[in-house]
Design a protein around this motif. Structure first.
Motif, PDB file in Angstrom:
ATOM      1  N   ALA A   1     -51.857  91.497  45.297  1.00  0.00           N
ATOM      2  CA  ALA A   1     -50.958  91.775  44.172  1.00  0.00           C
ATOM      3  C   ALA A   1     -51.765  92.110  42.914  1.00  0.00           C
ATOM      4  CB  ALA A   1     -50.037  90.593  43.915  1.00  0.00           C
ATOM      5  N   LEU A   2     -52.906  91.479  42.748  1.00  0.00           N
ATOM      6  CA  LEU A   2     -53.798  91.819  41.637  1.00  0.00           C
ATOM      7  C   LEU A   2     -54.303  93.248  41.811  1.00  0.00           C
ATOM      8  CD1 LEU A   2     -55.560  91.197  39.150  1.00  0.00           C
ATOM      9  CD2 LEU A   2     -57.167  90.076  40.685  1.00  0.00           C
ATOM     10  N   ALA A   3     -54.686  93.594  43.038  1.00  0.00           N
ATOM     11  CA  ALA A   3     -55.130  94.965  43.318  1.00  0.00           C
ATOM     12  C   ALA A   3     -54.010  95.954  43.009  1.00  0.00           C
ATOM     13  CB  ALA A   3     -55.579  95.090  44.769  1.00  0.00           C
ATOM     14  N   ARG A   4     -52.787  95.622  43.390  1.00  0.00           N
ATOM     15  CA  ARG A   4     -51.661  96.522  43.120  1.00  0.00           C
ATOM     16  C   ARG A   4     -51.488  96.728  41.608  1.00  0.00           C
ATOM     17  NH1 ARG A   4     -46.995  98.344  46.025  1.00  0.00           N
ATOM     18  NH2 ARG A   4     -45.590  99.301  44.531  1.00  0.00           N
ATOM     19  N   GLY A   5     -51.561  95.651  40.842  1.00  0.00           N
ATOM     20  CA  GLY A   5     -51.448  95.777  39.386  1.00  0.00           C
ATOM     21  C   GLY A   5     -52.548  96.648  38.814  1.00  0.00           C
ATOM     22  N   LEU A   6     -53.769  96.490  39.324  1.00  0.00           N
ATOM     23  CA  LEU A   6     -54.884  97.337  38.877  1.00  0.00           C
ATOM     24  C   LEU A   6     -54.642  98.804  39.250  1.00  0.00           C
ATOM     25  CD1 LEU A   6     -57.856  94.984  39.765  1.00  0.00           C
ATOM     26  CD2 LEU A   6     -57.359  95.877  37.472  1.00  0.00           C
ATOM     27  N   LEU A   7     -54.104  99.049  40.442  1.00  0.00           N
ATOM     28  CA  LEU A   7     -53.811 100.421  40.869  1.00  0.00           C
ATOM     29  C   LEU A   7     -52.742 101.047  39.977  1.00  0.00           C
ATOM     30  CD1 LEU A   7     -53.786  99.918  44.740  1.00  0.00           C
ATOM     31  CD2 LEU A   7     -55.510 101.162  43.407  1.00  0.00           C
ATOM     32  N   GLU A   8     -51.680 100.303  39.709  1.00  0.00           N
ATOM     33  CA  GLU A   8     -50.613 100.817  38.837  1.00  0.00           C
ATOM     34  C   GLU A   8     -51.145 101.107  37.441  1.00  0.00           C
ATOM     35  OE1 GLU A   8     -46.930  98.398  40.977  1.00  0.00           O
ATOM     36  OE2 GLU A   8     -47.960  97.509  39.252  1.00  0.00           O
ATOM     37  N   ALA A   9     -51.949 100.186  36.910  1.00  0.00           N
ATOM     38  CA  ALA A   9     -52.507 100.378  35.573  1.00  0.00           C
ATOM     39  C   ALA A   9     -53.504 101.540  35.553  1.00  0.00           C
ATOM     40  CB  ALA A   9     -53.169  99.091  35.082  1.00  0.00           C
ATOM     41  N   SER A  10     -54.232 101.738  36.651  1.00  0.00           N
ATOM     42  CA  SER A  10     -55.159 102.868  36.744  1.00  0.00           C
ATOM     43  C   SER A  10     -54.399 104.191  36.704  1.00  0.00           C
ATOM     44  CB  SER A  10     -55.990 102.796  38.030  1.00  0.00           C
ATOM     45  OG  SER A  10     -56.827 101.673  38.015  1.00  0.00           O
TER      46      SER A  10
ATOM     47  N   GLY B   1     -41.845  80.331  35.647  1.00  0.00           N
ATOM     48  CA  GLY B   1     -41.056  81.091  36.610  1.00  0.00           C
ATOM     49  C   GLY B   1     -41.822  82.265  37.191  1.00  0.00           C
ATOM     50  N   GLY B   2     -41.094  83.107  37.882  1.00  0.00           N
ATOM     51  CA  GLY B   2     -41.712  84.228  38.567  1.00  0.00           C
ATOM     52  C   GLY B   2     -42.407  83.734  39.828  1.00  0.00           C
ATOM     53  N   SER B   3     -43.247  84.580  40.356  1.00  0.00           N
ATOM     54  CA  SER B   3     -43.998  84.236  41.558  1.00  0.00           C
ATOM     55  C   SER B   3     -45.478  84.467  41.293  1.00  0.00           C
ATOM     56  CB  SER B   3     -43.541  85.109  42.733  1.00  0.00           C
ATOM     57  OG  SER B   3     -43.921  86.463  42.518  1.00  0.00           O
ATOM     58  N   ILE B   4     -46.300  83.920  42.152  1.00  0.00           N
ATOM     59  CA  ILE B   4     -47.733  84.160  42.033  1.00  0.00           C
ATOM     60  C   ILE B   4     -48.014  85.647  42.138  1.00  0.00           C
ATOM     61  CG2 ILE B   4     -49.943  83.836  43.229  1.00  0.00           C
ATOM     62  CD1 ILE B   4     -49.080  80.915  43.710  1.00  0.00           C
ATOM     63  N   GLU B   5     -47.319  86.333  43.041  1.00  0.00           N
ATOM     64  CA  GLU B   5     -47.512  87.783  43.204  1.00  0.00           C
ATOM     65  C   GLU B   5     -47.195  88.520  41.894  1.00  0.00           C
ATOM     66  OE1 GLU B   5     -47.978  89.800  46.462  1.00  0.00           O
ATOM     67  OE2 GLU B   5     -49.038  87.935  46.886  1.00  0.00           O
ATOM     68  N   GLU B   6     -46.114  88.138  41.231  1.00  0.00           N
ATOM     69  CA  GLU B   6     -45.739  88.804  39.971  1.00  0.00           C
ATOM     70  C   GLU B   6     -46.781  88.556  38.885  1.00  0.00           C
ATOM     71  OE1 GLU B   6     -40.877  88.725  40.302  1.00  0.00           O
ATOM     72  OE2 GLU B   6     -41.916  86.901  39.646  1.00  0.00           O
ATOM     73  N   TRP B   7     -47.272  87.313  38.807  1.00  0.00           N
ATOM     74  CA  TRP B   7     -48.288  87.004  37.795  1.00  0.00           C
ATOM     75  C   TRP B   7     -49.587  87.736  38.089  1.00  0.00           C
ATOM     76  CZ3 TRP B   7     -47.241  85.412  33.191  1.00  0.00           C
ATOM     77  CH2 TRP B   7     -46.104  84.642  32.969  1.00  0.00           C
ATOM     78  N   LEU B   8     -49.980  87.825  39.347  1.00  0.00           N
ATOM     79  CA  LEU B   8     -51.204  88.553  39.695  1.00  0.00           C
ATOM     80  C   LEU B   8     -51.068  90.039  39.364  1.00  0.00           C
ATOM     81  CD1 LEU B   8     -52.205  86.866  43.065  1.00  0.00           C
ATOM     82  CD2 LEU B   8     -53.517  86.833  40.919  1.00  0.00           C
ATOM     83  N   ARG B   9     -49.905  90.589  39.638  1.00  0.00           N
ATOM     84  CA  ARG B   9     -49.674  92.008  39.327  1.00  0.00           C
ATOM     85  C   ARG B   9     -49.768  92.239  37.814  1.00  0.00           C
ATOM     86  NH1 ARG B   9     -44.411  95.060  41.686  1.00  0.00           N
ATOM     87  NH2 ARG B   9     -44.856  97.143  40.875  1.00  0.00           N
ATOM     88  N   GLU B  10     -49.140  91.358  37.050  1.00  0.00           N
ATOM     89  CA  GLU B  10     -49.236  91.464  35.589  1.00  0.00           C
ATOM     90  C   GLU B  10     -50.682  91.331  35.134  1.00  0.00           C
ATOM     91  OE1 GLU B  10     -47.855  89.110  31.553  1.00  0.00           O
ATOM     92  OE2 GLU B  10     -46.507  89.051  33.287  1.00  0.00           O
ATOM     93  N   PHE B  11     -51.414  90.436  35.767  1.00  0.00           N
ATOM     94  CA  PHE B  11     -52.823  90.253  35.434  1.00  0.00           C
ATOM     95  C   PHE B  11     -53.609  91.537  35.690  1.00  0.00           C
ATOM     96  CE2 PHE B  11     -56.975  87.911  36.502  1.00  0.00           C
ATOM     97  CZ  PHE B  11     -57.386  87.905  35.178  1.00  0.00           C
ATOM     98  N   GLY B  12     -53.306  92.235  36.766  1.00  0.00           N
ATOM     99  CA  GLY B  12     -53.945  93.523  37.035  1.00  0.00           C
ATOM    100  C   GLY B  12     -53.686  94.524  35.922  1.00  0.00           C
ATOM    101  N   HIS B  13     -52.458  94.515  35.394  1.00  0.00           N
ATOM    102  CA  HIS B  13     -52.123  95.409  34.274  1.00  0.00           C
ATOM    103  C   HIS B  13     -52.893  95.022  33.015  1.00  0.00           C
ATOM    104  CE1 HIS B  13     -48.792  97.972  35.789  1.00  0.00           C
ATOM    105  NE2 HIS B  13     -48.725  97.018  36.706  1.00  0.00           N
ATOM    106  N   HIS B  14     -53.142  93.745  32.853  1.00  0.00           N
ATOM    107  CA  HIS B  14     -53.941  93.274  31.719  1.00  0.00           C
ATOM    108  C   HIS B  14     -55.415  93.658  31.882  1.00  0.00           C
ATOM    109  CE1 HIS B  14     -55.742  90.487  28.786  1.00  0.00           C
ATOM    110  NE2 HIS B  14     -56.582  90.171  29.745  1.00  0.00           N
ATOM    111  N   LEU B  15     -55.938  93.495  33.098  1.00  0.00           N
ATOM    112  CA  LEU B  15     -57.373  93.694  33.330  1.00  0.00           C
ATOM    113  C   LEU B  15     -57.832  95.137  33.189  1.00  0.00           C
ATOM    114  CD1 LEU B  15     -58.303  91.447  36.396  1.00  0.00           C
ATOM    115  CD2 LEU B  15     -59.129  91.241  34.057  1.00  0.00           C
ATOM    116  N   LEU B  16     -57.065  96.073  33.682  1.00  0.00           N
ATOM    117  CA  LEU B  16     -57.547  97.455  33.727  1.00  0.00           C
ATOM    118  C   LEU B  16     -57.964  97.975  32.349  1.00  0.00           C
ATOM    119  CD1 LEU B  16     -57.060 100.761  33.653  1.00  0.00           C
ATOM    120  CD2 LEU B  16     -58.173  99.746  35.670  1.00  0.00           C
ATOM    121  N   PRO B  17     -57.128  97.868  31.324  1.00  0.00           N
ATOM    122  CA  PRO B  17     -57.592  98.355  30.012  1.00  0.00           C
ATOM    123  C   PRO B  17     -58.802  97.587  29.479  1.00  0.00           C
ATOM    124  CG  PRO B  17     -55.327  97.527  29.860  1.00  0.00           C
ATOM    125  CD  PRO B  17     -55.737  97.440  31.290  1.00  0.00           C
ATOM    126  N   ARG B  18     -58.910  96.315  29.826  1.00  0.00           N
ATOM    127  CA  ARG B  18     -60.072  95.529  29.409  1.00  0.00           C
ATOM    128  C   ARG B  18     -61.335  96.045  30.100  1.00  0.00           C
ATOM    129  NH1 ARG B  18     -60.196  92.773  25.301  1.00  0.00           N
ATOM    130  NH2 ARG B  18     -61.291  91.046  26.253  1.00  0.00           N
TER     131      ARG B  18
END
Length: 180
Positions: free
Chosen positions: A140-149, A60-77
């Motif tokens: 959306a990945l960029a947005r997740g990275l920005l939020e996590a930053s 479920g969800g959308s590609i945008e939601e998964w990419l955003r979550e992925f950004g949140h995962h990537l930043l701390p890594r």
């Protein structure tokens, strides 16, 4: 696409669903690479697109939601694996101001032929405008990275985004600092 993106996606999915689910997802897309990703390899972007589509189908969800979550995962890594990009930055806007000149310049020097998004950054007081441009349309990945930053630098921001292209390949983010 850089292999580290694929290996980190698999790690995020393992953390979320357990080690079997990424294998099932990869079997479903039958990647031409075989799905044996290494962080230093290069893989077709289409494999990531297919993986995201199957992920949405199954969970479920959308590609945008998964990419955003992925950004949140990537930043701390990234912060863990490349502390030099974070250590001398006093705040979020200083960090983001160095995306092109420090981070992406380094990526390009380490990975010949790396295709990274282009960012134009303009700062005016407590407002930072960041223009994301990439043919891959992973805003959306960029947005997740920005939020996590922002979370990493413990800053409270508001964020507006405008899709200047209609296909997420040219997106303008406006970040404003807010009182905590």
């Amino acid at each position: 696409m850089l292999g580290v993106v694929f290996t980190e996606m698999v790690e995020m999915l393992e953390a979320r669903f357990g080690p079997e689910e990424p294998e099932r997802l990869l079997q479903a897309i039958a990647p031409t690479s075989g799905g044996n990703y290494t962080s230093l390899g290069y893989y077709p972007f289409e494999e990531m697109q297919r993986l995201l589509a199957v992920l949405v189908d199954r969970h479920g969800g959308s590609i945008e939601e998964w990419l955003r979550e992925f950004g949140h995962h990537l930043l701390p890594r990234f912060a863990e694996g490349h502390p030099q990009f974070f250590a001398d930055q006093p705040d979020l806007f200083s960090f983001l101001g160095g995306i092109e000149t420090q981070i992406h310049a380094r990526v390009r020097s380490l990975y010949e032929g790396a295709e990274v998004p282009r960012f134009e950054v303009r700062r005016e007081g407590d407002t930072l405008t960041l223009r994301y441009q990439s043919q891959r349309g992973l805003a959306a990945l960029a947005r997740g990275l920005l939020e996590a930053s922002a979370a990493y630098f413990q800053e409270t921001i508001s964020m507006e985004e405008t899709d200047a292209s209609g296909d997420r390949t040219d997106v303008v983010f406006v970040l404003r600092r807010r009182a905590a």
